[in-house]
Design a protein around this motif. Structure first.
Motif, mmCIF file in Angstrom:
data_model
loop_
_atom_site.group_PDB
_atom_site.id
_atom_site.type_symbol
_atom_site.label_atom_id
_atom_site.label_comp_id
_atom_site.label_asym_id
_atom_site.label_seq_id
_atom_site.Cartn_x
_atom_site.Cartn_y
_atom_site.Cartn_z
ATOM 1 N N GLU A 40 0.777 -1.731 -0.075
ATOM 2 C CA GLU A 40 0.263 -0.047 -0.146
ATOM 3 C C GLU A 40 1.045 1.381 0.315
ATOM 4 O O GLU A 40 1.821 1.451 0.392
ATOM 5 C CB GLU A 40 -0.837 -0.549 0.973
ATOM 6 N N ILE A 41 0.288 2.683 -0.219
ATOM 7 C CA ILE A 41 0.694 3.904 -0.433
ATOM 8 C C ILE A 41 0.226 4.416 0.340
ATOM 9 O O ILE A 41 -1.052 4.410 -0.098
ATOM 10 C CB ILE A 41 1.492 4.066 -2.161
ATOM 11 N N ARG A 42 0.892 5.848 1.008
ATOM 12 C CA ARG A 42 -0.733 7.014 1.318
ATOM 13 C C ARG A 42 -0.114 7.990 0.562
ATOM 14 O O ARG A 42 0.895 8.229 0.229
ATOM 15 C CB ARG A 42 0.030 6.862 3.152
ATOM 16 N N THR A 43 -1.268 8.815 0.189
ATOM 17 C CA THR A 43 -2.034 9.326 -0.639
ATOM 18 C C THR A 43 -2.698 11.056 -0.031
ATOM 19 O O THR A 43 -2.807 10.047 1.257
ATOM 20 C CB THR A 43 -2.030 8.898 -2.203
ATOM 21 N N GLY A 46 -5.514 9.627 0.744
ATOM 22 C CA GLY A 46 -5.904 8.388 1.277
ATOM 23 C C GLY A 46 -5.086 7.215 1.395
ATOM 24 O O GLY A 46 -3.751 7.249 0.790
ATOM 25 N N LYS A 47 -4.646 6.179 1.321
ATOM 26 C CA LYS A 47 -4.159 4.869 1.240
ATOM 27 C C LYS A 47 -4.206 4.266 0.285
ATOM 28 O O LYS A 47 -5.341 4.131 -0.243
ATOM 29 C CB LYS A 47 -4.236 3.771 2.913
ATOM 30 N N MET A 48 -3.550 3.686 -0.309
ATOM 31 C CA MET A 48 -3.860 2.689 -1.967
ATOM 32 C C MET A 48 -3.416 1.045 -2.310
ATOM 33 O O MET A 48 -2.180 1.168 -1.784
ATOM 34 C CB MET A 48 -3.836 4.094 -3.126
ATOM 35 N N ASN A 49 -4.210 0.399 -2.293
ATOM 36 C CA ASN A 49 -3.367 -1.162 -2.553
ATOM 37 C C ASN A 49 -2.938 -1.406 -3.764
ATOM 38 O O ASN A 49 -3.528 -0.896 -4.909
ATOM 39 C CB ASN A 49 -4.413 -1.790 -2.007
#
Length: 139
Positions: A40-43, A46-49
């Motif tokens: 996951e990455i934090r944008t 919000g979080k994106m898988n």
């Protein structure tokens, strides 16, 4: 773009010969996928898988004047979000990827890693892995 993150974790280049011999020198690049897992990455929204892809990019010269390796991680988000489970299940079961995903990932890695290989080759006085354009004078 389906790749949201890119991180190099290891760069290693070793010169095996003192001088570079004349004649034909072949440079072989071998991209390999070591592992795939859910990430996951934090944008800001919000979080994106996505899929974390751990790769190893090997550089071999023939004759053996040098060899090297670049390792890293990318975060890949498939164009269709519902394919994420399908891609990860195929990797878990058979350690394989579908050809379209593999091509997309390897092309991205090659685009990002090629300038680094050029710089390493220049600093170590090794032949480049791709031919540079040359100007020729015609009479």
């Amino acid at each position: 773009m389906p790749v949201l993150g890119f991180n190099i974790t290891k760069v290693e280049m070793e010169k095996k010969a003192i001088g570079v011999p004349g004649g034909q020198i072949e440079v072989r690049l071998s991209p390999k996928i070591k592992e795939m897992r859910l990430g996951e990455i934090r944008t800001p929204t919000g979080k994106m898988n996505g899929i974390e892809v751990l790769f190893r990019y090997e550089i071999d010269y023939n004759p053996k004047v040098a060899q090297g390796v670049i390792e890293g991680i990318i975060l890949y988000v498939p164009p269709q979000k519902d394919k994420m489970d399908e891609i990860l299940n195929l990797w878990e079961d058979e350690k394989k990827m579908d050809p379209v995903t593999f091509a997309e990932i390897v092309n991205f890695i090659t685009k990002e890693v090629s300038p680094m290989i050029m710089l390493l080759a220049k600093e170590m006085r090794l032949p480049y892995h791709i031919p540079l354009p040359r100007v020729e004078v015609k009479s």
